[in-house]
Structure formats: structure tokens, C-alpha cells
Design a protein around this motif. Structure first.
Motif, PDB file in Angstrom:
ATOM      1  N   VAL A  55       0.853  -1.191   0.000  1.00  0.00           N
ATOM      2  CA  VAL A  55       0.000   0.000   0.000  1.00  0.00           C
ATOM      3  C   VAL A  55       0.889   1.242   0.000  1.00  0.00           C
ATOM      4  CG1 VAL A  55      -1.823   1.234   1.186  1.00  0.00           C
ATOM      5  CG2 VAL A  55      -1.737  -1.261   1.313  1.00  0.00           C
ATOM      6  N   GLY A  56       0.658   2.100  -0.977  1.00  0.00           N
ATOM      7  CA  GLY A  56       1.413   3.342  -1.036  1.00  0.00           C
ATOM      8  C   GLY A  56       0.931   4.330   0.004  1.00  0.00           C
ATOM      9  N   PRO A  57       1.760   5.300   0.357  1.00  0.00           N
ATOM     10  CA  PRO A  57       1.356   6.311   1.345  1.00  0.00           C
ATOM     11  C   PRO A  57       0.153   7.117   0.857  1.00  0.00           C
ATOM     12  CG  PRO A  57       3.416   6.943   0.254  1.00  0.00           C
ATOM     13  CD  PRO A  57       3.127   5.541  -0.157  1.00  0.00           C
ATOM     14  N   ARG A  62      -1.528   9.865  -7.349  1.00  0.00           N
ATOM     15  CA  ARG A  62      -2.328   8.754  -7.849  1.00  0.00           C
ATOM     16  C   ARG A  62      -1.457   7.656  -8.449  1.00  0.00           C
ATOM     17  NH1 ARG A  62      -7.500  10.391 -11.267  1.00  0.00           N
ATOM     18  NH2 ARG A  62      -7.874  11.353  -9.217  1.00  0.00           N
ATOM     19  N   ILE A  63      -0.359   8.054  -9.101  1.00  0.00           N
ATOM     20  CA  ILE A  63       0.528   7.065  -9.712  1.00  0.00           C
ATOM     21  C   ILE A  63       1.475   6.469  -8.671  1.00  0.00           C
ATOM     22  CG2 ILE A  63       2.379   6.741 -11.398  1.00  0.00           C
ATOM     23  CD1 ILE A  63       1.054   8.825 -13.152  1.00  0.00           C
ATOM     24  N   ALA A  64       2.080   7.308  -7.857  1.00  0.00           N
ATOM     25  CA  ALA A  64       3.040   6.838  -6.858  1.00  0.00           C
ATOM     26  C   ALA A  64       2.412   5.878  -5.865  1.00  0.00           C
ATOM     27  CB  ALA A  64       3.643   8.028  -6.120  1.00  0.00           C
ATOM     28  N   ARG A  65       1.120   5.978  -5.680  1.00  0.00           N
ATOM     29  CA  ARG A  65       0.425   5.100  -4.750  1.00  0.00           C
ATOM     30  C   ARG A  65       0.490   3.640  -5.191  1.00  0.00           C
ATOM     31  NH1 ARG A  65      -5.229   7.499  -4.019  1.00  0.00           N
ATOM     32  NH2 ARG A  65      -3.898   9.344  -3.690  1.00  0.00           N
ATOM     33  N   PRO A  68       4.369   0.408  -4.745  1.00  0.00           N
ATOM     34  CA  PRO A  68       4.639  -0.828  -3.987  1.00  0.00           C
ATOM     35  C   PRO A  68       4.062  -2.071  -4.655  1.00  0.00           C
ATOM     36  CG  PRO A  68       3.960   0.926  -2.510  1.00  0.00           C
ATOM     37  CD  PRO A  68       3.711   1.432  -3.894  1.00  0.00           C
ATOM     38  N   ALA A  69       2.860  -1.971  -5.189  1.00  0.00           N
ATOM     39  CA  ALA A  69       2.248  -3.119  -5.865  1.00  0.00           C
ATOM     40  C   ALA A  69       3.005  -3.451  -7.148  1.00  0.00           C
ATOM     41  CB  ALA A  69       0.793  -2.830  -6.186  1.00  0.00           C
ATOM     42  N   PHE A  70       3.376  -2.415  -7.902  1.00  0.00           N
ATOM     43  CA  PHE A  70       4.100  -2.662  -9.151  1.00  0.00           C
ATOM     44  C   PHE A  70       5.430  -3.353  -8.886  1.00  0.00           C
ATOM     45  CE2 PHE A  70       7.360  -1.499 -12.224  1.00  0.00           C
ATOM     46  CZ  PHE A  70       6.783  -1.948 -13.403  1.00  0.00           C
ATOM     47  N   TRP A  71       6.203  -2.818  -7.957  1.00  0.00           N
ATOM     48  CA  TRP A  71       7.527  -3.379  -7.724  1.00  0.00           C
ATOM     49  C   TRP A  71       7.462  -4.769  -7.113  1.00  0.00           C
ATOM     50  CZ3 TRP A  71      11.032  -1.730 -10.627  1.00  0.00           C
ATOM     51  CH2 TRP A  71      11.114  -0.386 -10.981  1.00  0.00           C
ATOM     52  N   THR A  72       6.421  -5.048  -6.351  1.00  0.00           N
ATOM     53  CA  THR A  72       6.244  -6.406  -5.827  1.00  0.00           C
ATOM     54  C   THR A  72       6.047  -7.395  -6.974  1.00  0.00           C
ATOM     55  OG1 THR A  72       5.257  -5.586  -3.769  1.00  0.00           O
ATOM     56  CG2 THR A  72       4.839  -7.881  -4.344  1.00  0.00           C
ATOM     57  N   ARG A 126      -4.229  -5.019  -7.381  1.00  0.00           N
ATOM     58  CA  ARG A 126      -4.251  -4.245  -6.137  1.00  0.00           C
ATOM     59  C   ARG A 126      -5.287  -3.118  -6.203  1.00  0.00           C
ATOM     60  NH1 ARG A 126      -4.722  -3.224  -1.844  1.00  0.00           N
ATOM     61  NH2 ARG A 126      -3.329  -3.235  -0.061  1.00  0.00           N
ATOM     62  N   SER A 127      -5.651  -2.689  -7.402  1.00  0.00           N
ATOM     63  CA  SER A 127      -6.657  -1.640  -7.553  1.00  0.00           C
ATOM     64  C   SER A 127      -8.036  -2.111  -7.118  1.00  0.00           C
ATOM     65  CB  SER A 127      -6.712  -1.165  -9.013  1.00  0.00           C
ATOM     66  OG  SER A 127      -5.461  -0.647  -9.424  1.00  0.00           O
ATOM     67  N   PHE A 128      -8.253  -3.429  -7.129  1.00  0.00           N
ATOM     68  CA  PHE A 128      -9.550  -3.990  -6.734  1.00  0.00           C
ATOM     69  C   PHE A 128      -9.382  -4.939  -5.544  1.00  0.00           C
ATOM     70  CE2 PHE A 128      -9.703  -3.084 -11.287  1.00  0.00           C
ATOM     71  CZ  PHE A 128     -10.822  -2.263 -11.354  1.00  0.00           C
ATOM     72  N   TRP A 129      -8.346  -4.680  -4.749  1.00  0.00           N
ATOM     73  CA  TRP A 129      -7.984  -5.574  -3.644  1.00  0.00           C
ATOM     74  C   TRP A 129      -8.979  -5.466  -2.498  1.00  0.00           C
ATOM     75  CZ3 TRP A 129      -4.479  -8.986  -4.923  1.00  0.00           C
ATOM     76  CH2 TRP A 129      -3.815  -9.749  -3.960  1.00  0.00           C
ATOM     77  N   SER A 130      -9.101  -6.555  -1.771  1.00  0.00           N
ATOM     78  CA  SER A 130      -9.916  -6.574  -0.558  1.00  0.00           C
ATOM     79  C   SER A 130      -9.257  -7.524   0.424  1.00  0.00           C
ATOM     80  CB  SER A 130     -11.347  -7.041  -0.876  1.00  0.00           C
ATOM     81  OG  SER A 130     -11.341  -8.400  -1.283  1.00  0.00           O
TER      82      SER A 130
END
Length: 528
Positions: A55-57, A62-65, A68-72, A126-130
């Protein structure tokens, strides 16, 4: 286990990146030649837990958030592709030191590029994560879309698709005959990742267990039924001989060695039949670029082939085909990586050209500019190859037609599936000698098995150094020559199977799964 998942969830920075890279590399153990498919039940749950904490800070843009998901996902993919594709660099050592400088690009650059697809998949998921089990279905749908994009973006390179990891043997290949390779990517990720929800409480755990048993149990049950109770293909009747000369690639490139290689092919083709129950081979198959010279320039070589063939026999040979531009003075020539059918009179009766060339291997993208900088294609000498205008079937004889697949064309399951099925076989000629005794030739052969199952057609595979073999329409190996083994094998050609129900709807099945799994995730997130 909950404590472990919480520790993984809280990882950040280089620790998160290292774990993602490691589990990606471990996942490659599910590929040939190891086939440790059960490793996926460990690595994908860890990926889910890493994404739980990706989860980004809040104050980030909007992009930087999504970083973390991208790099994972990117580090997971980077580990997977480095561990699964490092052997490509071996091709650059054949003519070292000319291409040695490009080894880092092959070992790290290509995986870094391919990992972008997985990074994009985890951002989408991650955009639709729960917090519910639904996040696993979103992850599966996202990886399915990423693998679909890998089939055509930048000419496509779907080597080692995730679906391969859950199909180590014919028993676990049969599902793909019904749903296709794209849908299998979705189902494989879902099946591997569901154990991440086994350690939650209440209905979530029960739902995860139920879905897992349905997916894995159904996958195995289809295999048991299709291998043991569904109709078996009858033998087509024709006897085929595969010739594997096992010529070292550096030898093929040496000037003056062409006659030695050619004579070895003739000798292996003329060997007596070992199995007395078999008739004389009707067809003889040589591997990709087996003849180390332009065959049509050497009439004595064509005559030698005619002398070698008995009455009624034909040779199917992987060769370099030359075409002279009629509008020029003969100086303009085009070269094709081709498959020729030659009859017992030495007449070329049909031909098929490779349509899906390897970038930087058989041709140079942006060639004019790159040639000015001294670049050239690795496997095309100085001439470069042209691609065939369209994929053509190869008429073998009356009532028998082949789908020709030259080298890595066999990995493009979607392209092959769109072809009209013939009452014949698929022929894959290849020269995996470029890659040495590494996982590469084993991965290539495994993907040939998968295509046979998906198409319901037998596959005859002739490789220069191996692995060559006969694969029936259910993916079972009927006979083969191991890597590095010199010889010839004869076998009766199995027949095709009836088209499985749903085969013509495989694209629709894939997108139906993607939409269904995405909807599950969206609804769960909305309710949460």
C-alpha cells in the motif's frame, strides 16, 4: 501461519523486493525439466501476502500510490524469468566473443522487460484488492490478462507462461484441451494462490478450501478421465522417421563442415529399421536448418537426397530457402527459415516458411539504424531472414496435411489454435543446439506436448541436438531421443482426436473467466 503471513505483509523496501524475487525464482522450479509444480502452492500465497501490504502512502500521488504493488509484481516476475530464461545467454556464447557483450541483456534485460507485465498485473489486481478470498480471483484474472498480452505485445514471447507450471505431465495437461492456454493461466494462478486464505477464520476458509478442491480436483479428474476413459486416437498408419544428428552448433558454423553434416544426415536417414514390426518409413524428418548450406544451390546434394530416398518415401527438411528478386540483376536475395517436402525424385513438392521470427535472433528490428552501429542478428549469419507472408499448411500426401511449426512458433498456442484443424499432424523442427544442455530444450519440448493436447493433434518434433520425439494427441510421449543423443527413431503416426467440446470457444472462455473473477473482486471490494 497467520503470524508468518503478518510478518510478510509488514515487509517493505529491499526486504519486500528480495522476498518477491526469491519466490519468483522458486516458482521457475515448476517448469521443465524439474516440474516441481507444488512449489506454486507456497510461492503464490506469499505473493498474496506481500500484496496485502503493498500500500502506497496516502499522501502520495495517484501514480506513486501504485509503486509498492508494481515493484512487488515486477520483482516476482524478474526472479521468475531470470531463473527460467537464463539459458538464452548460451546462444550468445556460440560465436563468442562477438556477442558476449550482450549476455547481460539476455540474462537480466529480457527478464526485466518481461517482468513489467507481471508488475502491471499486480497493480491492476491491487486496484480492486480486498481482505477477502475474492482478492485471489482478482489476482488470477490480472495475471491472465498479463499473459495474454505477452502473446503479442512486441511480437509476443509467451515462453514459460504460468499455465505451464501446473501442467507437468499428461495427467495434468488435459484441462487445456477444453479451455485453452489463456484460460489455464487464470486457473493456475487461482489454484496456486487459494491456500493464502486457508488460514483465515470462518466462512472465508471454507470458501477457499471449497474453491481449491473444485479447481485442483476438477483439473486432476479431467486428466484421469481423458487418459483412461475417453476414446483413444487410432494409428494413422504411416511410419515416420525422425533424424537427430546432434551436431554442435559451432561445428555447423565452421566453413567446410557442411558436407560432413550433410553426409551424417543421409547416413542416419538410411539406417535399417530396428523394430521389425514396423514397415519402412514413409516420411523422414530433418530438424531446423539441418542442411548447413543453401540446398537449392547444390544440385548434387538434391541428387544425393533422391538417391537416399526409396520409392514412395518423402523427406521433410528444415532448410534455409533462398528467393531471388526478379526485379533485380540477381544480387537481391531473400532468405527464409523454411520446411521443404522433397519426394523420391528429388523434387521439392511443397514448402512452408517461418512466419514468426525471433527478434535479434533471426532479424533485427530497426535494422537500418542498428546495422550502422554494427549490430546483426545472432542466428542469421549476415543475411538475416524474411518472414513468410502467412502460415501455410504443408500437404504431405493425399489425405494427410501438417501444420508446420519452425522453432519457437510452437509456443504460440493462440496462433495455432486459430488455424483450421487438419486431418494430420503438427511438425515442429527446431535447432535447440544454440542453448546447450540447459533447461531450454526441455522447456521447449514440454510446450510441444501442451500444443498437442490443446489442438488434439499428434506432434512430431525433430530437434538437432534434442529433444526429438513423437507426442500423441493427449500429450503422451510415444518415442523420443534424449538431448545430445545421435540417432533416428521410427514410430507409427497417431491420428488426431475429435475436437473437444469448447475448443472453438476458448477465447470466449478466457474472457468469461476474466470478467467473472474481476466481478467477484469488485463486488467484494464494494461490500467491504
Amino acid at each position: 501461519m497467520q503470524r508468518l503471513s503478518q510478518k510478510i505483509l509488514l515487509l517493505s523496501g529491499w526486504k519486500r523486493a528480495l522476498i518477491a524475487f526469491m519466490i519468483g525464482a522458486l516458482t521457475a522450479l515448476a517448469l521443465a525439466p524439474f516440474h516441481f509444480f507444488f512449489i506454486g502452492f507456497l510461492t503464490f500465497p506469499i505473493l498474496v501476502w506481500l500484496l496485502d501490504g503493498a500500500v502506497g502512502p496516502i499522501e502520495a500521488g495517484r501514480i506513486a500510490r501504485h509503486f509498492p504493488a508494481f515493484w512487488t509484481g515486477w520483482f516476482f516476475g524478474f526472479g521468475y524469468f531470470v531463473a527460467g530464461l537464463w539459458w538464452i545467454s548460451n546462444a550468445l556464447l556460440v560465436e563468442a566473443p562477438e556477442f558476449a557483450w550482450a549476455i547481460p541483456l539476455a540474462v537480466l534485460g529480457l527478464p526485466a522487460l518481461l517482468a513489467i507485465f507481471y508488475g502491471a498485473a499486480t497493480v491492476l489486481a491491487r486496484s480492486f484488492w480486498s481482505s477477502s478470498v475474492a482478492r485471489i480471483f482478482v489476482l488470477a484474472a490480472s495475471f491472465g490478462v498479463a499473459e495474454w498480452l505477452r502473446t503479442f505485445v512486441l511480437t509476443g514471447f509467451p515462453w514459460n507462461a504460468l499455465s505451464n507450471t501446473i501442467q507437468p505431465s499428461p495427467l495434468m495437461m488435459q484441462s487445456s484441451a477444453f479451455v485453452g492456454a489463456d484460460a489455464m493461466n487464470v486457473l493456475a494462478v487461482a489454484c496456486f494462490a487459494l491456500p493464502a486464505a486457508f488460514f483465515t477464520k470462518g466462512r472465508e476458509r471454507i470458501l477457499a478450501l471449497l474453491c481449491f478442491m473444485i479447481l485442483l480436483g476438477g483439473h486432476l479428474s479431467i486428466g484421469v478421465w481423458r487418459l483412461n476413459y475417453s476414446p483413444e486416437p487410432d494409428a494413422e498408419g504411416s511410419i515416420v522417421r525422425i533424424v537427430q544428428p546432434a551436431v554442435d552448433q559451432s561445428t555447423k558454423l565452421e566453413p567446410g563442415d557442411g558436407k560432413v553434416v550433410f553426409d551424417a544426415l543421409l547416413e542416419l536417414s538410411s539406417q535399417p529399421i530396428v523394430d521389425e514390426t514396423l514397415a519402412r518409413p514413409r516420411y523422414i524428418i530433418w530438424p531446423e536448418t539441418s542442411v548447413p548450406f543453401i540446398l537449392t544451390r547444390e544440385p548434387q546434394a538434391v541428387a544425393a537426397i533422391a538417391d537416399m530416398l526409396k520409392v514412395g518415401q518423402s523427406l521433410i527438411a528444415g532448410v534455409v530457402r533462398e528467393e531471388v528478386d526478379e526485379d533485380s540483376d540477381g544480387s537481391q536475395r531473400r532468405y527464409y527459415n523454411s520446411m521443404l517436402l522433397i519426394n523420391d525424385e528429388g523434387i521439392i513438392t511443397s514448402a512452408a516458411d517461418k512466419t514468426h521470427l525471433v527478434p535479434f535472433g533471426e532479424y533485427l528490428p530497426f535494422s537500418e539504424q542498428l546495422k550502422q552501429w554494427g549490430f546483426k542478428a545472432v542466428a542469421a549469419a549476415d543475411r538475416g531472414y524474411f518472414s513468410g507472408a502467412q502460415r501455410r499448411s504443408l500437404p504431405i500426401s493425399t489425405g494427410l496435411t501438417a501444420i508446420p511449426l519452425i522453432c519457437y512458433e510452437v509456443i504460440f498456442g493462440g496462433e495455432i489454435n486459430r488455424l483450421e484443424k487438419t486431418d494430420g499432424l503438427m511438425i515442429n523442427v527446431t535447432n535447440d543446439a544454440w542453448y546447450g544442455h540447459t533447461p531450454g530444450p526441455y522447456q521447449h519440448f514440454h510446450q510441444s506436448q501442451l500444443r498437442a493436447v490443446e489442438m488434439g493433434m499428434p506432434m512430431v518434433r525433430a530437434a538437432n541436438n534434442g529433444i526429438s520425439g513423437f507426442i500423441d494427441a493427449k500429450g503422451r510421449i510415444k518415442a523420443k531421443l534424449e538431448y545430445g543423443q545421435t540417432g533416428a527413431i521410427d514410430a507409427e503416426l497417431p491420428a488426431s482426436l475429435a475436437i473437444p467440446f469448447g475448443k472453438q470457444f476458448q477465447s470466449q472462455i478466457f474472457w468469461l473467466l476474466v470478467v467473472l473473477f474481476a466481478t467477484i473482486g469488485i463486488v467484494s471490494r464494494t461490500r467491504g
